[in-house]
Design a protein around this motif. Structure first.
Motif, PDB file in Angstrom:
ATOM      1  N   ALA A   1       0.805  -1.225   0.000  1.00 60.32           N
ATOM      2  CA  ALA A   1       0.000   0.000   0.000  1.00 60.32           C
ATOM      3  C   ALA A   1       0.839   1.277   0.000  1.00 60.32           C
ATOM      4  CB  ALA A   1      -0.955   0.008   1.196  1.00 60.32           C
ATOM      5  N   VAL A   2       2.141   1.168   0.240  1.00 59.03           N
ATOM      6  CA  VAL A   2       3.001   2.358   0.218  1.00 59.03           C
ATOM      7  C   VAL A   2       4.170   2.176  -0.751  1.00 59.03           C
ATOM      8  CG1 VAL A   2       2.364   3.220   2.511  1.00 59.03           C
ATOM      9  CG2 VAL A   2       4.240   1.574   2.290  1.00 59.03           C
ATOM     10  N   ASP A   3       3.958   1.381  -1.796  1.00 56.33           N
ATOM     11  CA  ASP A   3       5.040   1.098  -2.742  1.00 56.33           C
ATOM     12  C   ASP A   3       5.174   2.141  -3.846  1.00 56.33           C
ATOM     13  OD1 ASP A   3       2.885   0.517  -4.389  1.00 56.33           O
ATOM     14  OD2 ASP A   3       3.431  -1.578  -4.716  1.00 56.33           O
TER      15      ASP A   3
ATOM     16  N   VAL B 251      -4.806  12.153   4.511  1.00 57.11           N
ATOM     17  CA  VAL B 251      -4.498  10.792   4.095  1.00 57.11           C
ATOM     18  C   VAL B 251      -5.365  10.490   2.870  1.00 57.11           C
ATOM     19  CG1 VAL B 251      -4.580   8.354   4.763  1.00 57.11           C
ATOM     20  CG2 VAL B 251      -3.951  10.096   6.464  1.00 57.11           C
ATOM     21  N   SER B 252      -4.743   9.924   1.834  1.00 59.83           N
ATOM     22  CA  SER B 252      -5.475   9.549   0.623  1.00 59.83           C
ATOM     23  C   SER B 252      -5.367   8.045   0.422  1.00 59.83           C
ATOM     24  CB  SER B 252      -4.908  10.267  -0.602  1.00 59.83           C
ATOM     25  OG  SER B 252      -5.088  11.657  -0.486  1.00 59.83           O
ATOM     26  N   ILE B 253      -6.477   7.421   0.029  1.00 62.73           N
ATOM     27  CA  ILE B 253      -6.532   5.973  -0.174  1.00 62.73           C
ATOM     28  C   ILE B 253      -7.082   5.695  -1.571  1.00 62.73           C
ATOM     29  CG2 ILE B 253      -7.549   3.798   0.618  1.00 62.73           C
ATOM     30  CD1 ILE B 253      -7.951   5.146   3.373  1.00 62.73           C
ATOM     31  N   LEU B 254      -6.364   4.829  -2.316  1.00 66.38           N
ATOM     32  CA  LEU B 254      -6.844   4.383  -3.629  1.00 66.38           C
ATOM     33  C   LEU B 254      -7.529   3.034  -3.460  1.00 66.38           C
ATOM     34  CD1 LEU B 254      -7.020   4.650  -6.722  1.00 66.38           C
ATOM     35  CD2 LEU B 254      -4.740   3.583  -6.840  1.00 66.38           C
ATOM     36  N   ASN B 255      -8.789   2.965  -3.878  1.00 68.67           N
ATOM     37  CA  ASN B 255      -9.584   1.747  -3.749  1.00 68.67           C
ATOM     38  C   ASN B 255      -9.408   0.851  -4.981  1.00 68.67           C
ATOM     39  OD1 ASN B 255     -11.390  -0.064  -2.638  1.00 68.67           O
ATOM     40  ND2 ASN B 255     -13.205   1.154  -3.094  1.00 68.67           N
TER      41      ASN B 255
ATOM     42  N   GLY C 148     -18.661   1.917   1.259  1.00 67.78           N
ATOM     43  CA  GLY C 148     -17.605   1.795   0.271  1.00 67.78           C
ATOM     44  C   GLY C 148     -17.236   3.084  -0.427  1.00 67.78           C
ATOM     45  N   ILE C 149     -15.955   3.160  -0.751  1.00 72.59           N
ATOM     46  CA  ILE C 149     -15.408   4.240  -1.564  1.00 72.59           C
ATOM     47  C   ILE C 149     -15.554   3.787  -3.014  1.00 72.59           C
ATOM     48  CG2 ILE C 149     -13.235   5.417  -2.136  1.00 72.59           C
ATOM     49  CD1 ILE C 149     -12.429   4.923   0.829  1.00 72.59           C
ATOM     50  N   GLY C 150     -15.746   4.694  -3.934  1.00 73.35           N
ATOM     51  CA  GLY C 150     -15.957   4.341  -5.331  1.00 73.35           C
ATOM     52  C   GLY C 150     -14.878   3.447  -5.910  1.00 73.35           C
ATOM     53  N   ALA C 151     -15.266   2.580  -6.820  1.00 77.80           N
ATOM     54  CA  ALA C 151     -14.344   1.632  -7.455  1.00 77.80           C
ATOM     55  C   ALA C 151     -13.255   2.376  -8.213  1.00 77.80           C
ATOM     56  CB  ALA C 151     -15.111   0.716  -8.399  1.00 77.80           C
ATOM     57  N   GLY C 152     -11.998   2.064  -7.890  1.00 77.51           N
ATOM     58  CA  GLY C 152     -10.864   2.670  -8.566  1.00 77.51           C
ATOM     59  C   GLY C 152     -10.661   4.137  -8.272  1.00 77.51           C
ATOM     60  N   GLU C 153     -11.293   4.628  -7.236  1.00 76.96           N
ATOM     61  CA  GLU C 153     -11.215   6.053  -6.911  1.00 76.96           C
ATOM     62  C   GLU C 153     -10.297   6.316  -5.724  1.00 76.96           C
ATOM     63  OE1 GLU C 153     -15.076   7.751  -6.308  1.00 76.96           O
ATOM     64  OE2 GLU C 153     -15.792   7.116  -8.272  1.00 76.96           O
ATOM     65  N   TRP C 154      -9.742   7.520  -5.707  1.00 73.82           N
ATOM     66  CA  TRP C 154      -9.011   8.019  -4.547  1.00 73.82           C
ATOM     67  C   TRP C 154     -10.012   8.667  -3.600  1.00 73.82           C
ATOM     68  CZ3 TRP C 154      -3.992   7.465  -3.258  1.00 73.82           C
ATOM     69  CH2 TRP C 154      -3.084   7.097  -4.247  1.00 73.82           C
ATOM     70  N   ALA C 155      -9.861   8.411  -2.326  1.00 76.50           N
ATOM     71  CA  ALA C 155     -10.628   9.114  -1.299  1.00 76.50           C
ATOM     72  C   ALA C 155      -9.621   9.923  -0.489  1.00 76.50           C
ATOM     73  CB  ALA C 155     -11.367   8.134  -0.401  1.00 76.50           C
ATOM     74  N   HIS C 156      -9.957  11.171  -0.219  1.00 76.97           N
ATOM     75  CA  HIS C 156      -9.056  12.085   0.483  1.00 76.97           C
ATOM     76  C   HIS C 156      -9.680  12.480   1.820  1.00 76.97           C
ATOM     77  CE1 HIS C 156      -6.894  12.311  -3.301  1.00 76.97           C
ATOM     78  NE2 HIS C 156      -8.061  12.527  -3.893  1.00 76.97           N
ATOM     79  N   PHE C 157      -8.920  12.282   2.872  1.00 74.00           N
ATOM     80  CA  PHE C 157      -9.406  12.536   4.227  1.00 74.00           C
ATOM     81  C   PHE C 157      -8.537  13.591   4.902  1.00 74.00           C
ATOM     82  CE2 PHE C 157     -10.265   8.137   3.085  1.00 74.00           C
ATOM     83  CZ  PHE C 157     -11.645   8.088   3.263  1.00 74.00           C
TER      84      PHE C 157
ATOM     85  N   MET D 142      -6.482  -2.123   0.115  1.00 77.67           N
ATOM     86  CA  MET D 142      -6.160  -0.785  -0.385  1.00 77.67           C
ATOM     87  C   MET D 142      -5.038  -0.915  -1.407  1.00 77.67           C
ATOM     88  SD  MET D 142      -6.229   1.337   3.218  1.00 77.67           S
ATOM     89  CE  MET D 142      -4.940   0.317   3.957  1.00 77.67           C
ATOM     90  N   CYS D 143      -5.188  -0.249  -2.549  1.00 76.31           N
ATOM     91  CA  CYS D 143      -4.140  -0.287  -3.576  1.00 76.31           C
ATOM     92  C   CYS D 143      -2.980   0.632  -3.226  1.00 76.31           C
ATOM     93  CB  CYS D 143      -4.719   0.109  -4.925  1.00 76.31           C
ATOM     94  SG  CYS D 143      -5.865  -1.121  -5.563  1.00 76.31           S
ATOM     95  N   GLU D 144      -3.282   1.779  -2.676  1.00 79.74           N
ATOM     96  CA  GLU D 144      -2.221   2.725  -2.323  1.00 79.74           C
ATOM     97  C   GLU D 144      -2.726   3.642  -1.216  1.00 79.74           C
ATOM     98  OE1 GLU D 144       1.767   4.039  -2.977  1.00 79.74           O
ATOM     99  OE2 GLU D 144       0.697   2.346  -3.828  1.00 79.74           O
ATOM    100  N   VAL D 145      -1.814   4.005  -0.323  1.00 76.99           N
ATOM    101  CA  VAL D 145      -2.103   4.967   0.745  1.00 76.99           C
ATOM    102  C   VAL D 145      -1.025   6.040   0.694  1.00 76.99           C
ATOM    103  CG1 VAL D 145      -2.319   5.342   3.233  1.00 76.99           C
ATOM    104  CG2 VAL D 145      -3.157   3.207   2.226  1.00 76.99           C
ATOM    105  N   ARG D 146      -1.460   7.275   0.723  1.00 79.57           N
ATOM    106  CA  ARG D 146      -0.540   8.414   0.780  1.00 79.57           C
ATOM    107  C   ARG D 146      -0.857   9.229   2.023  1.00 79.57           C
ATOM    108  NH1 ARG D 146      -0.980  10.072  -5.611  1.00 79.57           N
ATOM    109  NH2 ARG D 146       0.284   8.342  -6.390  1.00 79.57           N
ATOM    110  N   VAL D 147       0.186   9.594   2.738  1.00 79.38           N
ATOM    111  CA  VAL D 147       0.045  10.405   3.947  1.00 79.38           C
ATOM    112  C   VAL D 147       0.792  11.709   3.691  1.00 79.38           C
ATOM    113  CG1 VAL D 147       0.557  10.567   6.407  1.00 79.38           C
ATOM    114  CG2 VAL D 147      -0.062   8.341   5.407  1.00 79.38           C
ATOM    115  N   PHE D 148       0.074  12.822   3.751  1.00 86.07           N
ATOM    116  CA  PHE D 148       0.668  14.101   3.431  1.00 86.07           C
ATOM    117  C   PHE D 148       0.967  14.887   4.706  1.00 86.07           C
ATOM    118  CE2 PHE D 148      -1.514  12.729  -0.345  1.00 86.07           C
ATOM    119  CZ  PHE D 148      -0.558  12.972  -1.316  1.00 86.07           C
TER     120      PHE D 148
END
Length: 170
Positions: free
Chosen positions: A31-33, A70-74, A118-127, A160-166
């Motif tokens: 998830a952080v690659d 924090v952003s998560i790619l579903n 659920g978060i949308g398919a293939g979408e980024w969610a930003h928190f 989770m496909c990817e997680v970004r922490v800003f």
């Protein structure tokens, strides 16, 4: 001051790890690659195993940071509703794995709660962290309740496909 993704390549842990029939492991560090692909055939994603009640994932930022969001790619394929009823926490206390298996983790301050099926398919969610940065070293994402309107209402599986922490290091 430049706010960057401070999670890429950092150490991670999760409540359990799913292993498929081919022997593939869906490890937490995926998830952080830095490879944000959400299509199953080419997607690398983390995946907790099926018996977890409150599955969680945590990244160690390896230092104290001010975290803004924090952003998560579903996933884009079958399972977009698996990311439901999430707590995102930022703080100084790591999860003591496996002591927190099947327990709610509430030791660190809540950055944001996501409520929904659920978060949308293939979408980024930003928190955003309640519109102000939170100080912490550990970022935890946990499913905190079941989703009766989801396709798998009796299962909580964190993928989770990817997680970004800003944030910025302090």
């Amino acid at each position: 001051m430049e706010i960057n993704n401070v999670a890429k390549g950092k150490p991670t842990v999760q409540s359990s790890t799913y292993h498929d029939d081919t022997g593939k492991n869906y490890d937490p560090d995926i998830a952080v690659d830095g490879q944000p692909n959400s299509v199953f055939d080419t997607c690398l994603f983390q995946h907790t195993d099926f018996p977890d009640i409150y599955p969680w994932w945590q990244v160690d930022l390896q230092g104290i940071h001010l975290v803004w969001n924090v952003s998560i790619l579903n996933r884009e394929d079958c399972c977009d509703d698996r990311l439901h009823e999430l707590d995102i926490r930022v703080g100084l206390t790591p999860i003591s794995h496996p002591a927190h298996k099947n327990k709610l983790y509430e030791k660190n301050p809540l950055c944001q709660h996501y409520s929904g099926a659920g978060i949308g398919a293939g979408e980024w969610a930003h928190f955003s962290c309640h519109f102000q940065p939170v100080i912490g070293r550990y970022v935890t994402i946990q499913i905190v309740q079941f989703c009766p309107t989801c396709k798998e209402p009796d299962h909580n599986i964190l993928t989770m496909c990817e997680v970004r922490v800003f944030g910025i290091r302090v």
